[in-house]
Design a protein around this motif. Sequence first.
Motif, short mmCIF file in Angstrom:
data_model
loop_
_atom_site.label_atom_id
_atom_site.label_comp_id
_atom_site.label_asym_id
_atom_site.label_seq_id
_atom_site.Cartn_x
_atom_site.Cartn_y
_atom_site.Cartn_z
N PRO A 208 9.58 3.15 0.44
CA PRO A 208 8.33 3.92 0.23
C PRO A 208 8.27 4.48 -1.18
O PRO A 208 9.23 5.05 -1.69
CB PRO A 208 8.43 5.03 1.27
CG PRO A 208 9.89 5.16 1.57
CD PRO A 208 10.48 3.80 1.39
N GLU B 262 0.82 -1.21 0.00
CA GLU B 262 0.00 0.00 0.00
C GLU B 262 0.86 1.26 0.00
O GLU B 262 0.43 2.31 -0.45
CB GLU B 262 -0.93 0.01 1.21
CG GLU B 262 -2.04 -1.02 1.14
CD GLU B 262 -3.01 -0.75 0.00
OE1 GLU B 262 -3.25 0.44 -0.31
OE2 GLU B 262 -3.52 -1.71 -0.59
N THR B 263 2.07 1.15 0.51
CA THR B 263 2.91 2.35 0.67
C THR B 263 4.17 2.33 -0.18
O THR B 263 4.93 3.29 -0.16
CB THR B 263 3.33 2.52 2.14
OG1 THR B 263 4.01 1.33 2.59
CG2 THR B 263 2.11 2.77 3.01
N GLU C 250 5.62 6.75 -3.59
CA GLU C 250 4.39 7.52 -3.75
C GLU C 250 4.11 7.65 -5.24
O GLU C 250 4.90 8.23 -5.98
CB GLU C 250 4.55 8.90 -3.12
CG GLU C 250 3.32 9.79 -3.24
CD GLU C 250 3.55 11.18 -2.67
OE1 GLU C 250 2.81 12.09 -3.06
OE2 GLU C 250 4.49 11.34 -1.87
#
Length: 456
Positions: free
Chosen positions: A256, A245-246, A258
């Motif tokens: 991470p 999800e991240t 985005e």
Amino acid sequence: MSRVHFIGVGGSGMSAVARLTAAAGHEVSGSDQRASHYFEALRDAGMNVTIGHDAANVEGVDQVVISTAVRETNPELARARELGVEIVHRSEALARAIDDQRLVAVAGSHGKTTTSAMVAHVLHGSGIDASFAVGARVFGIEGAVAGGYAGASGIAVVEADESDGSFLRYHPEVAILLNVEPDHLDYYGTVEKLHEAFTAFASDCRVLVVCAEDDTAMEIAGRAQREGVEVVTYGRGDADVVVTETGVSRDGVDYPVEVPVPGEHMRLNAAAAWAAATAMGADAGDAASAVATFGGTGRRYQWRGEAAGVTVIDDYAHHPTEVAALLAAARASGAGRLVVLFQPALFSRTQLHAANFARALSADNARVVIAGVHGDREDPIPGVTSQSILDAMAVPAGSAAEVVEALEDAAARVAQIAQPGDVVLTVGSGPVTYAADWILDALRERDGGGEGQPVE
């Protein structure tokens, strides 16, 4: 230095190849039937490009570059053959322009353009000045002209087109295989022949990055692995690169990531880009951070404007899976009612996928307008029309769908339907992109004039 002329230089793929050919030190000229964003970008960069095809344009040139879309009746191609000028496909011209570079090639039935652009962006964000040839404008990389950029790192990224088998001309160090679905059977004839071509592509690299969520792609990757290719899988389940999800996780280390573009498929594309960039030597942390600044590409969920309270988004989706993913991404971004203008591209694809297009377009809380088929390089197939898609649709309660054959009329209909708060999607690989501007102009006129109230 040789003189190279591009017929159809204003196309998304041709313009990128022209840019890299010029960067390789050749004198480049080109022509097209009409102006486009890509054509204007080349002209603004000082390249000798003209509107209109004229046999005189190939006098004195050493080489003429064509795509599959250029017909034998084209006056420039006919004259070049009379003169004995060397004629090469655009993929061969690109292979020659980057033949001394380490190559990343991105293949698949859909998602190639965005993922290719992501790979290039991630490499740049990791300090690697990679060249690239992508079939759309790449935003955010200074010095890019249309979808082409000439870097200094000795690494290049290309979008590898399977539609005519030309992706087999590339010999990448790292290849990405996103997915494999039936398409372009007008060229291959059978699904088996299509799979054979993808297998040949996947087997001709050092590292193959493949989506673990696509069964056919994984079967092909297995064949490549047996030929000695290193396979790296990515996906949301059991994979070498796990999409979370991240971000992404590999070998127990989390990075991470985005992703600034909406849609679950974009998270998968970002993982593929990250895996390919790191396989080419990019730092894993730098590559993960670079994804967040990806500016997108032309005609991939591209915001085109807002008028009368209506937002207009343009997208190149032309395969049923892409259309379904686009509508899902629009929903995920918070859109309310969708007004979709879809223009099918190619009669052969429409014939093969009419039912699949119908399923993708049968969306809740949506008004769908289907324009006539854009044949592009094909002649019409009797009985294959946009009506065949509409006839197969199961339109949910509260939604509606219709066929408006002429693109200009279809755009006018969409502008009439659209209400404040709606999101309009212009969808397809052909001239439907121009409809985004026509719709915005009509909405502005309606909003400013206070007439022409939207239709329920």
